[in-house]
Design a protein around this motif. Structure first.
Motif, PDB file in Angstrom:
ATOM      1  N   UNK A 113     -13.485  67.699 -40.509  1.00  0.00           N
ATOM      2  CA  UNK A 113     -14.750  67.267 -41.108  1.00  0.00           C
ATOM      3  C   UNK A 113     -14.638  67.159 -42.620  1.00  0.00           C
ATOM      4  N   UNK A 114     -13.908  68.078 -43.280  1.00  0.00           N
ATOM      5  CA  UNK A 114     -13.841  68.010 -44.740  1.00  0.00           C
ATOM      6  C   UNK A 114     -13.133  66.758 -45.202  1.00  0.00           C
ATOM      7  N   UNK A 115     -12.274  66.185 -44.317  1.00  0.00           N
ATOM      8  CA  UNK A 115     -11.610  64.954 -44.735  1.00  0.00           C
ATOM      9  C   UNK A 115     -12.416  63.727 -44.344  1.00  0.00           C
ATOM     10  N   UNK A 116     -13.147  63.809 -43.244  1.00  0.00           N
ATOM     11  CA  UNK A 116     -13.858  62.619 -42.767  1.00  0.00           C
ATOM     12  C   UNK A 116     -15.175  62.413 -43.504  1.00  0.00           C
ATOM     13  N   UNK A 117     -15.909  63.499 -43.741  1.00  0.00           N
ATOM     14  CA  UNK A 117     -17.249  63.321 -44.296  1.00  0.00           C
ATOM     15  C   UNK A 117     -17.291  62.834 -45.744  1.00  0.00           C
TER      16      UNK A 117
END
Lengths: 312, 481, 87, 95, 101
Positions: free
Chosen positions: B446-450
């Motif tokens: 999530x930290x990379x996608x969001x």
């Protein structure tokens, strides 16, 4: 002196030309070093002894040594790679025309330049007694335009981090053909020269308060002492840095920022010094700068995280 | 307190970066994130203060110009600081993915990134010609090592080329500073204007060197050769910062100089020339982007093209063009950061970015593909997006001044952008079945996608936030309206 | 007296220019570096003269630095560094 | 009187420099050229230094010039020694 | 008020022109760095001349600028030399792709 100046200017132009168009790399480097000698002379002639010192220590000295060492590495790694393919004939002619026009424009513009007396520099000379230091260039560097100097220390630090990331250190190790290693004179050099170089360096840092000299020139000379020890195999580049060493590397920039920020609420501006303390603070900053500059330049030279003494 | 905010905006990240270098991998990733959060907070306060009270000045050391150096946060500086803070926050979160674990690599990344952030803020806040030279060098020399973080083997040639151009460009700029100081006896942006406006050869040469040096740094055609290899090979977070902020900083300087120190220069010819360079950049960059076989290079060449739009301000030179050019810089910054972060997720997942072999990524990487699509809308300039507003403003400026040829450039540029973006989407995302995989990575967390997605959403939202942003920017300096 | 010192400085500068021929012609690498050493000494001589002519005592320190760094350049020439194993 | 002596020293110093440069240009090989450097030049520098020190009439200046001269002699002899060795070895190694 | 035409103005112009020529014509990265440094020295000389032409003594501000510039130029060059060492000793034959210009 006009004759002297003309010969000097002519020599500078010829040396630059020859250095750029030299058929091989080594000749280019050697001529570049000689150009540094002449530049230092001309800066002495142009009333800038500070800059002559800097050119002698950094421009011609450290940079020249680093260029020679890099040339040796390239020579060893790719001996056939003697020279580069020159640019095509058309490109060269275009470049000749372009640079002639450019140089001519600069020359005409310089000679037509009307320099007025209403300048920031005149104001700097007039406010010297407020700066806490008598030497005008040091006053500009550490007080009037201290922000530039502070950011410049940042540039030095980042160039160093970049050089470390590349992981291509200059390693001085014995190998076939490195005849200098076993010469007894190397130890004479290390023993006699190093203390003198260190003393001259410290003296130059100190002298910055009242005469030509300062943290940059002194720091560069101190770095030269380190390079001398490296070349004489008294020091070697190492991969692991201690916290202390890193601390010394960032000492200059940190001292600058912390002093500036701490005094800001009282003085109302960043890097404004209280009149009573100004001399002391400037000396502290100057010496921390010199330490950081010396270490940064030395590590930029080796391309390693740390240097250590060789135990014999 | 307010007058200290510019100093803090520079030195919070700068000191944070220095201390990160000192501490090594201790304190990762809490320390850099805390510094980033503080910096964002400080910039928001500063921008708020500029919005309500107008520009803020801080004379460093208590020495007023011409003797000393001034920090100045005006409207233009404020919007650039804001862009840096937004992209910086997103990149800092994203970087927790690839650089979150304690390692020498991560130490260097965070130290350099915080230093770069501080340097960018210093550049935007500086009001002194020589100080700008130093900050330009700071930005360059923190950006190049960041490129090297991808592994020296791959990027060393690109970094070397980048360094050579950057060094030459800044020395050319410094020559301009030298002559300007000779003419004006001062380095403050507000004080050198009259001397540069006298129309003599020296003034012309100084202006030419200032503009030329910055053009080299801004990777404007024909000085663009270093950009695609550097931006295309750096780690994703770094490419995002380079494309969104670092080259933008150089174009920002062009806008700054044109409207302040060089405002008195009667340069219609120069203005048309700069516009022509911009048009050349748009065409060349777009066509090259269309011909690339690697996703990252498409995005990198797209930067070459998109920078050209900002140069269209110079021939148009009316209020709307000013708004449009600056807003284009902001919109492109957000969208391009999103594109590079999304691309980074693709590479992290399949281990390569060869366009023809990226099929059917929409299922495993839905969020990143979504982000890519949103950001693309802004790059193509379709409504409703920031890119659309910016291009609309530029278009109306072209119509207003009766220079229809620039309107043609704008429209063709938009079509070309659509062509290379749709080519990517067609190859990469809409063809089933799944992609060829070199090294299968995990699905990005999530930290990379969001961050990519939020930036993509913001790129669209910017279609509705133009009014407050342009109010903060405060109109073309010197214009009466 | 100053006139004599100035003339001496000009002559030394011309000798420097002559030494450049050896730097350019070589033929060997050692020849060139020796010529650099010679031009370094000549420059030191000029600086010593200039420090008196221009009444700039600081030039003596410039001369001192040139002497120190000339030795370093000589040593750097004969050492053959390699690229260290990656750290 | 001082002026006269000092002029003699300076003229002699320039003469030695001239000899050194001519040697550098005219001598046939590296090893003979070394002599030009180590002997003539350093003598020239020493004489020049004495001349200027006499003119300057300051103790500090004299000490500094003496230091420079000492370092120049040491540096150039060491450097020349190293270059000569290097040249010897590289000639053996290559040919 | 007026500047004295002195030969160093020509020397500065020559350094700039030669440095520019070298930067354009050379492909070898180290030689390009040399050319860039020569160009830089031309810039520094221009600054020093500007400083010298101020009535009432040399102007310390350009001198400080040159000092800053020298340190920046040398650190950037040292970084560039490390890059050159790396790029030219790489075993995997990192061939530079031909330029498209």
């Amino acid at each position: 002196m006009t004759l002297f100046d003309s010969v000097l200017a002519l020599l500078i132009a010829i040396l630059a030309w020859r250095s750029v168009t030299a058929p091989d790399l080594y000749r280019g480097i050697v001529l570049f070093i000689t150009l540094g000698l002449m530049l230092a002379l001309s800066w002495a002639r142009l009333d800038a002894p500070d800059l002559a010192l800097a050119e002698a220590a950094i421009g011609a000295g450290l940079l020249g040594i680093l260029l020679l060492s890099t040339w040796r590495v390239l020579q060893r790694a790719a001996p056939r790679q003697g020279s580069d393919e020159p640019a095509s004939y058309a490109v060269r002619w275009l470049a000749v025309v372009g640079s002639t026009v450019f140089g001519g424009t600069v020359a005409v513009a310089l000679y037509g330049l009307q320099v007025g007396s209403d300048r920031a520099g005149a104001e700097a000379l007039a406010s010297l007694d407020l700066a806490g230091i008598d030497q005008p260039v040091t006053a500009v560097l550490l007080n009037f335009r201290s922000y530039d100097t502070l950011l410049e220390m940042g540039v030095l630090l980042m160039a160093l981090i970049g050089a470390l990331l590349i992981r291509s250190p200059l390693a001085y190790e014995p190998w076939h053909g490195d005849t200098a290693v076993e010469s007894p004179l190397m130890s004479v050099l290390a023993k006699v020269f190093t203390p003198i170089v260190v003393l001259v360096g410290i003296f130059l840092v100190w002298a910055g308060a009242y005469g030509p000299g300062g943290a940059f020139q002194g720091g560069a000379v101190l770095a030269g002492a380190g390079v001398l020890l490296l070349l004489c195999r008294r020091l070697y580049g190492d991969a692991d840095a201690t916290l202390l060493l890193r601390g010394l590397l960032v000492l200059g920039v940190t001292a600058f920022i912390v002093i500036g920020l701490l005094l800001m609420p009282w003085q109302g501006a960043f890097l404004a010094y209280p009149p009573g303390l100004v001399y002391v603070l400037l000396v502290v900053i100057e010496f921390s700068l010199a330490v950081s500059i010396a270490l940064s330049l030395l590590l930029l030279f080796t391309g390693t995280h740390a240097v250590r003494a060789v135990r014999s | 307190m307010t007058e200290h905010l510019p100093v803090l905006a520079v030195f919070l990240p700068l000191l944070g970066g220095v201390l990160q270098f000192l501490l090594g991998s201790r304190g990762l990733p809490v320390w850099p994130l805390a510094v980033a959060a503080l910096t964002v907070g400080c910039v928001l306060l500063l921008v708020g203060a500029v919005g309500s009270n107008g520009s803020i000045e801080h004379a460093i050391g208590g020495w007023d110009p011409p003797l000393g150096i001034r920090l100045r946060a005006d409207g233009l500086a404020a919007v650039m600081l804001l862009l840096t803070a937004v992209v910086g926050a997103a990149v800092s979160v994203y970087a927790l993915g690839p650089h979150g674990k304690a390692s020498p690599q991560a130490t260097h990344f965070w130290a350099l990134w915080l230093l770069l952030w501080g340097s960018l803020n210093a550049l935007f806040l500086s009001a002194d010609l020589f100080n700008i030279y130093v900050t330009l060098e700071l930005v360059t020399l923190s950006a190049i090592p960041l490129v090297l973080l991808a592994g020296p083997g791959k990027t060393v040639a690109a970094a070397l080329r980048y360094l050579q151009f950057a060094l030459f460009g800044s020395l050319l700029y410094l020559l301009g500073v030298a002559i300007t100081y000779g003419l004006a006896g001062s380095l403050d942006l507000a004080l050198v204007g009259p001397a540069l406006a006298d129309g003599g050869l020296a003034a012309g040469l100084a202006a030419g060197c200032l503009i030329g040096g910055v053009l080299v740094k801004a990777a404007i055609v024909p000085c663009h050769v270093w950009l695609p290899p550097a931006h295309g090979n750096a780690p994703a977070a770094v490419s995002a910062v380079l494309s969104a902020l670092v080259v933008k900083a150089a174009v920002y300087l062009l806008l700054r100089f044109w409207t302040e120190p060089l405002a008195g220069l009667s340069g219609t010819l120069v203005a048309q020339l700069l516009g022509a360079l911009g048009a050349a950049a748009i065409f060349y960059g777009s066509i090259q982007a269309f011909r690339q076989e690697r996703l990252k290079l498409v995005v990198a060449y797209s930067t070459v093209a998109q920078l050209g739009y900002m140069l269209l301000f110079f021939p148009l030179a009316v209020s709307q063009a000013w708004d449009g050019a600056v807003y284009h810089g902001l919109a492109h910054g957000v969208a391009k950061a999103s594109l590079f972060l999304a691309t980074g997720n693709v590479i992290a997942y399949v281990g390569h970015d060869r366009l023809r072999e990226l099929r059917g990524l929409d299922r495993p990487l839905a969020l990143s593909v979504f982000a890519f699509g949103l950001a693309s809308v802004s790059i193509m300039g379709l409504p409703p997006s920031g890119g659309f507003v910016a291009k609309w403003l530029l278009l109306s400026a072209a119509v207003e001044t009766g220079q229809w040829w620039w309107a043609v450039v704008l429209i063709i540029g938009g079509l070309l952008a659509a062509a290379y973006i749709i080519r990517v989407l067609r190859y990469a995302f809409l063809q089933a079945p799944g992609p060829a995989v070199d090294v299968q990575g995990p699905v990005p967390s999530a930290v990379m996608a969001w961050p990519a997605t939020l930036l993509g959403l913001l790129a669209i939202l910017m279609g509705f936030t133009a009014a407050p942003t342009l109010a903060l920017l405060g109109g073309l300096p010197g214009a009466t309206s | 007296m100053t006139a004599l010192l100035t003339v001496a400085a000009v002559i030394l500068l011309k000798l420097f220019a002559l030494g450049l021929i050896r730097i350019y012609q070589g033929p060997s690498e050692s020849d060139r570096i020796l010529a650099v050493q010679l031009s370094g000494t000549t420059t030191v001589g000029i600086l010593v003269l200039l420090s008196h002519v221009l009444a700039m005592p600081a030039l003596i320190y410039v001369a001192l630095l040139f002497v120190l760094f000339a030795a370093l350049i000589g040593v750097a020439f004969v050492r053959h560094p390699g690229i260290g194993s990656s750290s | 009187m001082t002026d006269w002596i000092s002029s003699m020293f300076i003229i002699a110093g320039v003469g030695f420099f001239l000899a050194g440069t001519v040697g550098l240009l005219r001598f046939p090989d590296v090893f003979t050229r070394l002599h030009a450097l180590t002997k003539a030049d350093n003598t020239g520098l020493g004489l020049l230094g004495v001349g200027v020190a006499l003119q300057g009439q300051s103790f500090r200046l004299a000490v500094l010039i003496a230091l420079i001269w000492f370092l120049a002699v040491t540096a150039s002899s060491i450097a020349c020694h190293l270059v000569a060795r290097h040249n010897l070895h590289s000639e053996e190694g290559e040919r | 008020m007026s500047s004295i035409p002195d030969p160093f103005g020509l020397a500065a112009a020559a350094l700039l022109a030669v440095g520019f020529y070298g930067f354009v014509t050379h492909r070898h990265p180290l030689r390009r760095l040399l050319a860039i440094n020569i160009f830089g020295n031309g810039v520094f000389m221009t600054l020093i001349l500007v400083a010298r032409w101020m009535p009432g003594g040399p102007d310390p501000i350009p001198h400080a600028m040159v000092l800053t510039g020298i340190v920046i130029a040398v650190s950037a060059t040292a970084f560039g030399l490390a890059l050159v060492r790396r790029s030219m000793t790489q075993e995997d034959g990192d061939r530079r792709e031909p330029d498209d210009d």
